[in-house]
Write an enzyme that holds these catalytic residues in place. Structure first.
Site, short mmCIF file in Angstrom:
data_model
loop_
_atom_site.label_atom_id
_atom_site.label_comp_id
_atom_site.label_asym_id
_atom_site.label_seq_id
_atom_site.Cartn_x
_atom_site.Cartn_y
_atom_site.Cartn_z
N ALA A 160 0.79 -1.35 -0.10
CA ALA A 160 -0.01 0.01 0.08
C ALA A 160 1.04 1.02 0.16
O ALA A 160 0.84 2.24 1.14
CB ALA A 160 -0.89 -0.07 1.27
N ASN B 136 -2.89 4.19 -15.46
CA ASN B 136 -3.09 3.23 -14.35
C ASN B 136 -4.79 3.67 -13.61
O ASN B 136 -4.97 4.65 -13.18
CB ASN B 136 -2.30 3.54 -13.09
N CYS C 77 -5.09 1.34 -9.24
CA CYS C 77 -4.41 1.42 -7.95
C CYS C 77 -5.59 1.14 -6.77
O CYS C 77 -6.31 2.13 -6.59
CB CYS C 77 -3.58 2.58 -7.81
#
Lengths: 252, 307
Positions: free
Chosen positions: B74, B131, B134
């Site tokens: 994370a 992306n 995420c």
């Protein structure tokens, strides 16, 4: 690169391991570490980072404490075991400067200090080593340190050996009577490093600390092992593990 | 030196690769970190760490934890921001002997577009990967990757501002990946990366709290390989654009499974953490496999395992 375990000396939860790893031994600097993979399987999943305790003559040594699965496996490894190493990694301690050095090691945090003491003594720099532990069994590398020509002061919290109390007490006594500037290098538990940093600031001594963090890659790519340095996250593996003590945000 | 061997060459939506092995975004930094540990001549390409408009420091610690056959992370898109990327990171990346893709992330659609526009005039970028998956930031990724309409809007907007090959990195954390894959394709994507990490958690038994400061993290490593493989199989059957397989690949055999399922190329991520020699060995293993099977091109195997 592959490395063969030549010897493994146990004492209590600690193990002193010597590997044959000529290429690594040539490049290693005090304060650097190596990522070791113990098995071809998936448990433990990551490599484990260990400080280099001594390097030279084609050999690399580690002093480790069996804590989790990874360090336990390594501590129990038998001679002739082959492991896979990536290293040397990270930045080491400052070797430049002729100031006398005060090296402080708590528990297995003494490991990188032997390599450092050796290289400083080779440059004829006076070295004093402060070794601390909970009891006498936690005082490691006493004999090896003395052989480098360093002056050694031991402390145990239970009073079973040397000074009774914390390792930072004889360090403070030494700093109090210092007439010329000294430089400190420390490795050990968080609370000890914090105390060393406070003493260094109070007595205006330069200090470097080696930090420990859980690492996924050890190579500087994952950003998983960061610490706050001067208010900004830096990677222990690539930007450290040695940092200027005054730059570390100990409360972060 | 680069080993020229046309058998492994692939073209992934306009990105030409010397071999189908690519370093996944977030696992190879900005390239230079791995110098000395990984020979960039042995791989086809790399996807640089996600860049956002402004620098991000990332999440609080702890950010990573091990689990069975994998790890949770994370990190929270920690990155230098697009300005510093162009100024400080791109010059070194341009010297890389493999194809370099930039990966773009953002909290809002406009942020993605600004970053793409800033990169558009910069030479040395073979393609872009968006992306939209995420799992570790509260804004900036996954919300674009969950709703086909929102995704289509973002991809269309990106398509309008870049002439570069445009890859979309999809999330596995959805009920059905196919509508998202189709939406991205229809909106102008040139290829799809399947997939990102799976949301997971570990508890700390001493503190009675989740280990990660972010509570959850993204699971990667061999633990997710079967899941990623099934997703690649599904997506490759639903779209015409190339699919890039990603999830737990550590051996040439792993890569071949993805290729047989329909992937034109593969990305290696967590494998590089465990051993930076893995990407090079996967590429070498693919070459050996082709020779043993007397095949002239890896393309003969793309989708060959589909029924």
């Amino acid at each position: 690169m592959h490395a063969e375990l030549i010897s493994n000396r146990h004492f209590g939860p600690y193990a002193h391991l010597t590997f044959s790893a000529p290429a690594l031994a040539r490049r290693a600097k005090p304060g650097q570490f190596v990522e070791i993979r113990l098995t071809g399987g998936n448990a433990p999943f990551w490599r484990r980072p260990f400080s280099i305790c001594r390097a030279g003559s084609g050999r690399v040594e580690f002093l480790i404490k069996a804590r989790g699965r990874g360090s336990q496996l390594l501590a129990q490894a038998a001679p002739k075991t082959m492991v896979d190493m990536v290293g040397p990694l990270g930045n080491g301690f400052t070797l430049a400067g002729k100031q006398p050095r005060l090296l402080v090691g708590g528990g297995y945090g003494i490991a990188p200090m032997l390599f450092l003491a050796q290289q400083l003594r080779a440059k004829n720099i006076p070295v004093e080593v402060f070794i601390g532990g909970r009891c006498g069994d936690d005082l490691l590398l006493r004999r090896e340190m003395k052989l480098t020509g360093a002056r050694v002061t031991c402390s145990t919290e239970d009073g079973s050996y040397g000074h009774t109390g914390r390792v930072t007490e004889p360090l403070e006594a030494r700093l109090k009577q210092a007439k010329a500037p000294v430089r400190i290098a420390a490795c050990g538990p968080h609370a000890m490093l914090k105390a060393v940093t406070r003493l260094a600031a109070h007595y205006r001594a330069e200090a470097e600390v080696s930090l420990e963090e859980v690492m996924a890659c050890g190579l500087g790519v994952c950003n998983g092992c960061v610490v706050k340095i001067k208010g900004e996250y830096q990677r222990v593996c690539k930007d450290g593990p040695v940092f200027q003590a005054k730059d570390v945000d100990w409360h972060a | 030196m680069r080993k020229s061997n046309s058998a492994l060459q692939v073209n992934v939506g306009g990105v030409k690769l010397a071999n189908p092995v690519i370093l996944a975004s977030g696992t190879c930094g900005y390239g230079t970190e791995l110098e000395g540990w990984l020979d960039f001549n042995t791989i086809g390409g790399l996807v640089a760490k996600s860049i956002t408009l402004s620098p991000r420091t990332g999440n609080a610690m702890p950010r990573v934890v091990e689990c069975a056959s994998g790890m949770l992370n994370a990190i929270g898109l920690a990155n230098v921001g697009v300005e510093a990327f162009c100024r400080e990171k791109l010059p070194a990346l341009r010297k890389c002997p493999c194809a370099v893709l930039a990966n773009v992330a953002g909290s809002r659609a406009e942020e993605y577009i600004h970053v793409i526009q800033r990169l558009e005039k910069q030479p040395g970028i073979a393609g872009l990967e968006l992306n939209v998956s995420c799992p570790n930031v509260h804004a900036g990724g996954i919300e674009f990757g969950r709703d086909p309409k929102v995704l289509a809007k973002l991809v269309s907007a990106a398509r309008r501002v870049t002439r570069r090959p445009l890859w979309i990195k999809l999330s596995p954390n959805v009920t059905d990946i196919v509508p998202l894959a189709k939406a991205a394709e229809a909106a102008g994507a040139d290829a799809l990366t399947v997939a990102n990490t799976l949301v997971g958690m570990r508890m700390d038994l001493a503190r009675h709290r989740p280990v990660l400061a972010n509570l959850t993290g993204g699971l990667s490593g061999p633990a997710i390989k079967p899941v990623a493989l099934a997703l690649v199989y599904k997506v490759a059957g639903a779209v015409k654009i190339p699919v890039v397989g990603c999830g737990g690949i550590e051996t040439a055999g792993d890569a071949l499974e993805f290729i047989l399922a329909g992937a034109t190329a593969v990305q290696i991520g967590t494998g590089t953490f465990r051993d930076p020699g893995i990407p090079g060995r996967v590429a070498a293993g693919l070459r050996t496999y082709l020779a043993h099977r007397r095949l002239h091109s890896i393309l003969d195997l793309v989708g060959a395992g589909r029924v």
